[in-house]
Design a protein around this motif. Structure first.
Motif, PDB file in Angstrom:
ATOM      1  N   LEU A  87       0.838  -1.180   0.000  1.00 46.24           N
ATOM      2  CA  LEU A  87       0.000   0.000   0.000  1.00 46.24           C
ATOM      3  C   LEU A  87       0.881   1.240   0.000  1.00 46.24           C
ATOM      4  O   LEU A  87       1.933   1.269   0.624  1.00 46.24           O
ATOM      5  N   GLN A  88       0.422   2.262  -0.683  1.00 48.38           N
ATOM      6  CA  GLN A  88       1.157   3.512  -0.727  1.00 48.38           C
ATOM      7  C   GLN A  88       0.208   4.663  -0.477  1.00 48.38           C
ATOM      8  O   GLN A  88      -0.994   4.544  -0.681  1.00 48.38           O
ATOM      9  N   GLY A  89       0.741   5.772  -0.028  1.00 49.32           N
ATOM     10  CA  GLY A  89      -0.090   6.938   0.212  1.00 49.32           C
ATOM     11  C   GLY A  89      -0.781   6.865   1.563  1.00 49.32           C
ATOM     12  O   GLY A  89      -0.330   6.201   2.484  1.00 49.32           O
TER      13      GLY A  89
END
Length: 101
Positions: A87-89
């Motif tokens: 996951l990013q952000g």
């Protein structure tokens, strides 16, 4: 040398390779390939993201529930094929409570 022949099929621009005989269009190798209602996909995806159930989506889009089920799996398989493992952000989480009986 032009090796493509262009034609229309069901209002969709199609191409025929003169070398290998294969046909393709803009939906080839995408989740919407081979579906009868490409115009309903955008709304379907919006309803799916909103968390609507398959019966509600099917009713709103006037499609059969088995079609809604099939489309959901096409979308999930396409997302899975992206092979995103991290996951990013910004990630948000909320608590879920279940009533025990």
């Amino acid at each position: 040398m032009n090796t493509l022949f262009s034609y229309k099929y069901r209002s969709r621009q199609c191409y025929l390779c003169k070398n290998c005989g294969m046909t393709f269009n803009d939906a080839t190798a995408t989740p919407i390939a081979g579906t009868r209602y490409p115009d309903k996909w955008k709304k379907y995806f919006e309803y799916m993201v909103q968390g609507l159930t398959l019966p509600k989506i099917a009713k709103k889009l006037d499609i059969h529930i088995s079609t809604a089920f099939y489309w959901r799996h096409k979308i999930l398989n396409a997302i899975r094929s992206l092979d995103v493992r991290k996951l990013q952000g910004i990630v948000e989480s909320d608590e879920t409570f279940f009533l025990s009986r």
